[in-house]
Design an enzyme around this catalytic site. Structure first.
Site, mmCIF file in Angstrom:
data_model
loop_
_atom_site.group_PDB
_atom_site.id
_atom_site.type_symbol
_atom_site.label_atom_id
_atom_site.label_comp_id
_atom_site.label_asym_id
_atom_site.label_seq_id
_atom_site.Cartn_x
_atom_site.Cartn_y
_atom_site.Cartn_z
ATOM 1 N N LYS A 52 0.847 -1.203 0.000
ATOM 2 C CA LYS A 52 0.000 0.000 0.000
ATOM 3 C C LYS A 52 0.885 1.257 0.000
ATOM 4 O O LYS A 52 0.626 2.226 -0.706
ATOM 5 C CB LYS A 52 -0.933 -0.003 1.217
ATOM 6 C CG LYS A 52 -2.061 -1.028 1.101
ATOM 7 C CD LYS A 52 -2.798 -1.240 2.410
ATOM 8 C CE LYS A 52 -3.741 -2.446 2.294
ATOM 9 N NZ LYS A 52 -4.378 -2.809 3.566
ATOM 10 N N GLN A 96 -4.147 -1.962 9.873
ATOM 11 C CA GLN A 96 -4.107 -3.250 9.175
ATOM 12 C C GLN A 96 -4.681 -4.357 10.069
ATOM 13 O O GLN A 96 -4.269 -4.509 11.222
ATOM 14 C CB GLN A 96 -2.648 -3.565 8.767
ATOM 15 C CG GLN A 96 -2.508 -4.816 7.929
ATOM 16 C CD GLN A 96 -3.191 -4.704 6.556
ATOM 17 O OE1 GLN A 96 -3.085 -3.699 5.877
ATOM 18 N NE2 GLN A 96 -3.909 -5.748 6.173
ATOM 19 N N ASP A 119 -10.535 2.869 4.561
ATOM 20 C CA ASP A 119 -10.849 1.451 4.363
ATOM 21 C C ASP A 119 -12.364 1.250 4.263
ATOM 22 O O ASP A 119 -12.830 0.190 3.860
ATOM 23 C CB ASP A 119 -10.325 0.612 5.546
ATOM 24 C CG ASP A 119 -9.031 -0.124 5.212
ATOM 25 O OD1 ASP A 119 -8.758 -0.313 4.010
ATOM 26 O OD2 ASP A 119 -8.312 -0.502 6.155
#
Ligand SMILES: NC(=O)c1ccc[n+]([C@@H]2O[C@H](COP(=O)([O-])OP(=O)(O)OC[C@H]3O[C@@H](n4cnc5c(N)ncnc54)[C@H](OP(=O)(O)O)[C@@H]3O)[C@@H](O)[C@H]2O)c1
Length: 294
Positions: A52, A96, A119
């Site tokens: 990412k 994460q 997200d």
């Protein structure tokens, strides 16, 4: 059969984002900034976070990885998140997953400002998605929708079977596929581990979106001619032909199913690259909303 080429579509979107960043730099404004929090040393999580960051750097975004000890307390982690929420130089924040067992993922997700939740996992954003209001869409479902739009796949009144009901893929994509939009007007069924006679459902499906994490689960004798296949699964299998000793495959027996499919995503190169680019798009949206004070 047409390959749904997520690699090339994601490249096109990244080039567009890159040109937007160049414009921002020429105006001497600050660049979009994504922060990723990584807790512990899970190798897969490390790989995801690093890729990412790489994707951010390639298009000119600022990106920061905050790597925290796996024994960090939940309260300490929340304090760090709240600090980032207040930092006006940060547009997007991701934590994460998975997190160590002593940390409540729902509480952590809820602690992220919904305006920085790129997200798209925050309850506010999921609620907005459910209502069809503008929001950050979860990256993988967002990427799938982009692929369907790009290839102008007809969804109107089609039977769409989603296999898997996770909060990050199955459930959100099932909502998006029936949201009464041009390329999202299907009749959706969701299957999971308790579903009886799944073959009966797969044989009746015009579109199958599969996200369960079992290699070669969907075979040619389970699908009808002309089916559209979106394979989300990522499974590592042993391979003597690859230096690493392994290769990635999806949940679909690609070589047999492709003979019957009208459209199909490869693995790798299908949904995976679309997930990362969707995160970049969400970060850019968060940046624009901040700059325009929406
Ligand atoms: N390409 C990408 O960017 C991307 C992004 C995210 C995930 N993934 C991959 O997608 C896969 C799924 O991940 P996830 O996080 O969405 O799912 P997950 O949380 O691992 O859940 C798997 C789902 O599959 C269902 N399932 C398991 N066995 C089944 C069976 N025999 N028949 C029908 N359903 C069954 C489970 O049902 P129950 O709910 O009943 O347990 C569950 O809903 C993984 O391989 C993951 O690595 C890829």
């Amino acid at each position: 059969m047409i390959l749904l080429d997520g690699k090339s579509l994601s490249k096109k979107i990244r080039l567009h984002l890159h040109s937007q960043v160049k414009k921002i730099i020429s105006l001497k404004k600050r660049k979009p900034h994504l922060v990723a929090i990584l807790v512990g040393n899970n190798p897969a999580s490390k790989t995801y976070v690093t890729s990412k960051q790489k994707a951010c750097n390639e298009i000119g975004f600022d990106s920061t990885i905050i790597h925290l000890d796996e024994n960090i307390s939940q309260d300490e982690l929340i304090k760090k998140i709240l600090k980032i929420n207040l930092d006006s130089n940060i547009d997007g924040l991701i934590v994460q997953l998975p997190l160590p067992n002593h940390i409540d993922e729902f509480l952590i997700t809820k602690s992220i400002s919904d305006k920085k939740d790129v997200d798209g996992f925050h309850p506010v954003n999921l609620g907005k998605m459910m209502l069809g209001a503008p929001s950050f869409l979860p990256a993988t479902p967002f990427g799938i929708i982009k692929l369907i739009e790009e290839y102008e796949i007809d969804t109107v009144g089609k039977n769409c079977l989603v296999i898997g009901r996770s909060n990050i893929v199955g459930r959100p994509i099932s909502i998006l596929m029936s949201r009464n939009a041009k390329f999202a007007n299907a009749t959706v069924t969701v299957a999971h581990s308790r579903t009886k006679d799944i073959k009966n459902l797969t044989l009746n499906a015009d579109i199958i979106i599969i996200a369960l994490g079992k290699e070669n689960f969907l075979k040619a004798d389970m699908v009808k001619e002309g089916v559209v296949i979106i394979d989300v699964g990522i499974n590592r299998i042993k391979s003597k032909e690859h230096k690493s000793g392994w290769r990635l495959v999806g949940d679909v027996d690609f070589n047999s199913v492709k003979q019957k499919a009208s459209f199909i995503t490869p693995v790798p190169g299908g949904v995976g690259p679309m997930t990362i680019v969707s995160l970049l798009q969400n970060t850019f949206l968060a940046y624009k909303q901040k700059i325009n004070k929406i």
